[in-house]
Design an enzyme around this catalytic site. Structure first.
Site, PDB file in Angstrom:
ATOM      1  CB  ALA A 106       4.551  -7.315  20.352  1.00 41.94           C
TER       2      ALA A 106
ATOM      3  CB  ILE B  49      17.451  -8.391  18.951  1.00 45.82           C
ATOM      4  CG1 ILE B  49      15.976  -7.970  18.945  1.00 45.82           C
ATOM      5  CG2 ILE B  49      17.742  -9.385  17.827  1.00 45.82           C
ATOM      6  CD1 ILE B  49      15.506  -7.272  17.681  1.00 45.82           C
TER       7      ILE B  49
ATOM      8  N   GLY C 124      26.055  -5.881  18.941  1.00 44.66           N
ATOM      9  CA  GLY C 124      24.952  -5.242  19.656  1.00 44.66           C
ATOM     10  C   GLY C 124      24.537  -6.061  20.857  1.00 44.66           C
TER      11      GLY C 124
ATOM     12  CG  HIS D 242       6.110 -20.997  50.762  1.00 44.49           C
ATOM     13  ND1 HIS D 242       7.356 -20.418  50.635  1.00 44.49           N
ATOM     14  CD2 HIS D 242       6.302 -22.229  51.305  1.00 44.49           C
ATOM     15  CE1 HIS D 242       8.271 -21.271  51.107  1.00 44.49           C
ATOM     16  NE2 HIS D 242       7.655 -22.371  51.505  1.00 44.49           N
TER      17      HIS D 242
ATOM     18  N   GLY E 291       0.807  -1.213   0.000  1.00 47.14           N
ATOM     19  CA  GLY E 291       0.000   0.000   0.000  1.00 47.14           C
ATOM     20  C   GLY E 291       0.838   1.260   0.000  1.00 47.14           C
TER      21      GLY E 291
ATOM     22  N   GLY F  20      19.741  -2.557  16.245  1.00 45.73           N
ATOM     23  CA  GLY F  20      18.507  -1.785  16.385  1.00 45.73           C
ATOM     24  C   GLY F  20      17.657  -1.846  15.136  1.00 45.73           C
ATOM     25  NE  ARG F  21      12.531  -4.673  14.158  1.00 47.92           N
ATOM     26  CZ  ARG F  21      12.558  -5.485  13.098  1.00 47.92           C
ATOM     27  NH1 ARG F  21      13.614  -6.246  12.853  1.00 47.92           N
ATOM     28  NH2 ARG F  21      11.539  -5.532  12.278  1.00 47.92           N
TER      29      ARG F  21
HETATM   30  C1  LIG Z   1      13.974 -10.769  16.660  1.00 49.11           C
HETATM   31  C2  LIG Z   1      12.898  -9.937  17.318  1.00 49.11           C
HETATM   32  C3  LIG Z   1      12.407 -10.309  18.545  1.00 49.11           C
HETATM   33  C4  LIG Z   1      11.422  -9.562  19.168  1.00 49.11           C
HETATM   34  N1  LIG Z   1      10.950  -9.962  20.383  1.00 49.11           N
HETATM   35  C5  LIG Z   1       9.991  -9.242  20.987  1.00 49.11           C
HETATM   36  C6  LIG Z   1       9.443  -9.668  22.231  1.00 49.11           C
HETATM   37  O1  LIG Z   1       9.838 -10.710  22.778  1.00 49.11           O
HETATM   38  N2  LIG Z   1       8.478  -8.929  22.807  1.00 49.11           N
HETATM   39  C7  LIG Z   1       8.020  -7.770  22.231  1.00 49.11           C
HETATM   40  O2  LIG Z   1       7.150  -7.131  22.799  1.00 49.11           O
HETATM   41  N3  LIG Z   1       8.515  -7.332  21.042  1.00 49.11           N
HETATM   42  C8  LIG Z   1       9.470  -8.046  20.417  1.00 49.11           C
HETATM   43  N4  LIG Z   1       9.938  -7.634  19.196  1.00 49.11           N
HETATM   44  C9  LIG Z   1       9.418  -6.373  18.631  1.00 49.11           C
HETATM   45  C10 LIG Z   1       8.040  -6.547  17.973  1.00 49.11           C
HETATM   46  O3  LIG Z   1       8.113  -7.576  17.018  1.00 49.11           O
HETATM   47  C11 LIG Z   1       7.613  -5.238  17.325  1.00 49.11           C
HETATM   48  O4  LIG Z   1       7.642  -4.205  18.301  1.00 49.11           O
HETATM   49  C12 LIG Z   1       6.206  -5.317  16.757  1.00 49.11           C
HETATM   50  O5  LIG Z   1       6.115  -6.335  15.809  1.00 49.11           O
HETATM   51  C13 LIG Z   1       5.829  -3.978  16.133  1.00 49.11           C
HETATM   52  O6  LIG Z   1       4.542  -4.059  15.609  1.00 49.11           O
HETATM   53  P1  LIG Z   1       4.092  -3.071  14.434  1.00 49.11           P
HETATM   54  O7  LIG Z   1       2.654  -3.371  14.182  1.00 49.11           O
HETATM   55  O8  LIG Z   1       4.473  -1.686  14.739  1.00 49.11           O
HETATM   56  O9  LIG Z   1       4.968  -3.487  13.163  1.00 49.11           O
HETATM   57  P2  LIG Z   1       5.211  -4.869  12.434  1.00 49.11           P
HETATM   58  O10 LIG Z   1       4.915  -6.020  13.299  1.00 49.11           O
HETATM   59  O11 LIG Z   1       6.571  -4.756  11.844  1.00 49.11           O
HETATM   60  O12 LIG Z   1       4.120  -4.891  11.277  1.00 49.11           O
HETATM   61  C14 LIG Z   1       4.162  -4.037  10.179  1.00 49.11           C
HETATM   62  C15 LIG Z   1       3.404  -4.687   9.043  1.00 49.11           C
HETATM   63  O13 LIG Z   1       3.274  -3.732   7.986  1.00 49.11           O
HETATM   64  C16 LIG Z   1       3.420  -4.390   6.757  1.00 49.11           C
HETATM   65  N5  LIG Z   1       3.821  -3.394   5.772  1.00 49.11           N
HETATM   66  C17 LIG Z   1       4.909  -2.591   5.802  1.00 49.11           C
HETATM   67  N6  LIG Z   1       4.906  -1.773   4.747  1.00 49.11           N
HETATM   68  C18 LIG Z   1       3.795  -2.057   4.033  1.00 49.11           C
HETATM   69  C19 LIG Z   1       3.236  -1.541   2.837  1.00 49.11           C
HETATM   70  N7  LIG Z   1       3.780  -0.534   2.166  1.00 49.11           N
HETATM   71  N8  LIG Z   1       2.082  -2.091   2.398  1.00 49.11           N
HETATM   72  C20 LIG Z   1       1.485  -3.111   3.063  1.00 49.11           C
HETATM   73  N9  LIG Z   1       1.971  -3.610   4.181  1.00 49.11           N
HETATM   74  C21 LIG Z   1       3.109  -3.092   4.676  1.00 49.11           C
HETATM   75  C22 LIG Z   1       4.474  -5.458   7.033  1.00 49.11           C
HETATM   76  O14 LIG Z   1       4.360  -6.524   6.089  1.00 49.11           O
HETATM   77  C23 LIG Z   1       4.115  -5.902   8.457  1.00 49.11           C
HETATM   78  O15 LIG Z   1       3.252  -7.010   8.457  1.00 49.11           O
HETATM   79  C24 LIG Z   1      10.909  -8.385  18.538  1.00 49.11           C
HETATM   80  C25 LIG Z   1      11.382  -8.008  17.266  1.00 49.11           C
HETATM   81  C26 LIG Z   1      12.356  -8.778  16.663  1.00 49.11           C
HETATM   82  C27 LIG Z   1      12.849  -8.378  15.307  1.00 49.11           C
END
Ligand SMILES: Cc1cc2nc3c(=O)[nH]c(=O)nc-3n(C[C@H](O)[C@H](O)[C@H](O)COP(=O)(O)OP(=O)(O)OC[C@H]3O[C@@H](n4cnc5c(N)ncnc54)[C@H](O)[C@@H]3O)c2cc1C
Length: 460
Positions: free
Chosen positions: A313, A182, A178, A437, A118, A265-266
């Site tokens: 998340a 992660i 890092g 306990h 999108g 980082g992300r």
């Molecule tokens: C290795 C790893 C481990 C993690 N462990 C944890 C944990 O244990 N606990 C925790 O709380 N968090 C954890 N996280 C972080 C967590 O995954 C993110 O904070 C969370 O997924 C963010 O949600 P979001 O909806 O912002 O984005 P995302 O989950 O990244 O979702 C974004 C969505 O948008 C879609 N998208 C992007 N651009 C477009 C476009 N132009 N058109 C259509 N679709 C699009 C993507 O396909 C994706 O599905 C971890 C992350 C990683 C990488």
């Protein structure tokens, strides 16, 4: 999954990860029509490339450790090896079941799932595969991607978590660039699976965003586990050849290993999505929002990892639910980032909520009391054989404003910890409650008993 039977919705969401799908489900519950767009699988990073698959690997790692250390408990087993294809099959089974459940939820709430990439083409419209969809309210939720260092190409044996999650073998040796969440989680998995692991962190501590006491405790535990780490030293360059990867640090030191995990980082996934062109205010790729998660463009909101702050998340879930309720005129409340619970699922785990001691002192000066209850006095922790503590940070004569924990399984204590901090409970409030306990949860009670001036299994 339903396909869109209409092109106009009350709420149109770009991105079906934690933030986007939570917003979709809550909006639908509130009777709003919802379009949810994703170019990939519903569930986003957390379900497919983040939280769930990494925690499945960490559980397999715990099983390996239990097997390796079982003789200590008088149970004789032999760890014969790690069958990575089988580990991955188990992990995929977990992800697959949750994915199916999520698809079912979205379908049952009549959310229209629109598959495709999108682009924001107007303040209330998103184009997908040549069709323009409109929403009275638009929610941007496109998440984040794993960053690399300029000039360091992610290819071959130089990888991010995306590729590391899909390895079908256990590397003999790994360098993890890092020492954040992660990085330390992958280091923990690989060490348990038998790899030789070295973490390189530019800041002075592992998990540098945690209370320093937790960082130091994790460092002690990692030293004991034989996980190597180099702190306060920056990465300079890396090359790879048939023998593996070769890393040079800024101090001239060189390291060799089978592979390099880049976990620095992300960044926000916002490039080329039309946000800037439609006038959405951004800063270094992040979408700027106010305290109601509104962008500067009327009726356009942003949630989750694309907004500056914690990348978790459950923060995304909160954002998504918040925006749905805000749109529905319910005036929801928002938990600030500082009071969002955080868990790092390495061995031992690190879990926290609220202010660190340093943050509290910066804000309240000497009006801060800190107390550490050592898990050495906790029966269940002794049974498990884990070391660690629960540290409380209290505003003097006031509520508990921070809880910081280290130890195997302490992540399970974060539920009560976040209630205490977010309900602004005092040590005396918690001291009147009962903790069963023998559980590790008792340590939470004991810490509060001690701060309330009536320690039981602790010295005064
Ligand atoms: C290795 C790893 C481990 C993690 N462990 C944890 C944990 O244990 N606990 C925790 O709380 N968090 C954890 N996280 C972080 C967590 O995954 C993110 O904070 C969370 O997924 C963010 O949600 P979001 O909806 O912002 O984005 P995302 O989950 O990244 O979702 C974004 C969505 O948008 C879609 N998208 C992007 N651009 C477009 C476009 N132009 N058109 C259509 N679709 C699009 C993507 O396909 C994706 O599905 C971890 C992350 C990683 C990488």
């Amino acid at each position: 999954m339903t396909s869109a039977d209409s092109t106009s919705f009350d709420v149109l969401i770009l991105g079906g990860g934690s933030g986007g799908y939570a917003c979709a489900l809550r909006s639908a519950e509130l009777g709003l029509t919802v379009g949810l767009i994703d170019k990939d699988k519903l569930g986003g990073t957390c379900l497919h490339r983040g939280c769930i698959p990494t925690k499945a690997l960490l559980h397999a790692a715990e099983v390996a450790d239990s097997s390796r250390e079982s003789a200590h408990f008088g149970v004789n087993t032999t760890l014969q090896g790690i069958d990575m294809p089988k580990v991955n099959e188990y992990r995929d089974g977990v992800v697959g079941r949750l994915y199916k459940g999520l698809q079912g939820l979205v379908k049952s709430r009549d959310v229209s799932f629109i598959e495709g990439e999108g682009k924001l083409v107007g303040p209330n419209s998103i184009e997908v595969n040549g069709t323009v969809y409109t929403g009275k309210h638009v929610v941007l939720a496109t998440g984040s991607y794993a960053k690399s260092i300029p000039g360091l190409e992610i290819t071959g044996n130089i990888m991010t978590s995306d590729q590391a999650l899909n390895l079908d073998y256990v590397p003999n040796s790994v360098i993890v660039l890092g020492g954040g969440v992660i990085g330390v989680e992958f280091a923990s998995v690989w060490k348990s699976f038998g790899s030789d692991v070295t973490i390189v962190e530019g800041l002075p501590h592992l998990v540098p965003n945690e209370d320093e006491a937790c960082s130091k405790a994790l460092e002690r535990a990692y030293r004991k586990r034989g996980i190597n780490f180099i702190l306060g030293t920056k990465f300079a360059s890396a090359t790879q050849d048939a023998n593996g990867v070769h890393v040079t640090l800024e101090d001239g030191k060189t390291l060799d290993a089978d592979l390099l995990l880049v976990a620095i980082g992300r960044g926000p996934s916002t490039d080329g999505m039309g946000y800037e062109a439609q006038g959405v205010a951004m800063e270094r790729g992040w979408v700027l929002v106010d305290d109601r998660l509104r962008t500067n463009v009327p009726n356009v909101y942003a949630v989750g990892d694309i907004t500056p702050g914690l990348q978790l998340a459950h923060r995304g879930f909160q954002h998504g639910i918040f925006v749905a309720e805000e749109i529905a005129g319910m005036n929801p409340i928002m938990i600030e980032d500082i009071n969002i619970p955080k868990v790092t699922y390495c061995e031992p785990e690190v879990a926290s909520v609220g202010m660190t001691e340093a943050q509290a002192k910066a804000q309240f000066g000497d009006d801060v009391v800190a107390y550490e209850y050592n898990l050495g006095g906790n029966g269940k922790s002794q049974i498990l054989g884990t070391a660690g503590f629960i540290k409380l940070v209290q505003k003097k004569d006031g509520p508990v404003i921070g809880i910081h924990m280290v130890g195997s399984r302490v992540g399970e204590q974060i539920g009560e910890a976040q209630l205490i901090v977010n309900w602004e409970a005092t040590p005396e409030d918690v001291a009147t409650l009962i903790h069963a306990h023998p559980t590790q949860n008792e340590a939470m009670g004991e810490a509060h008993l001690a701060l309330a001036g009536k320690p039981l299994h602790a010295h005064a």
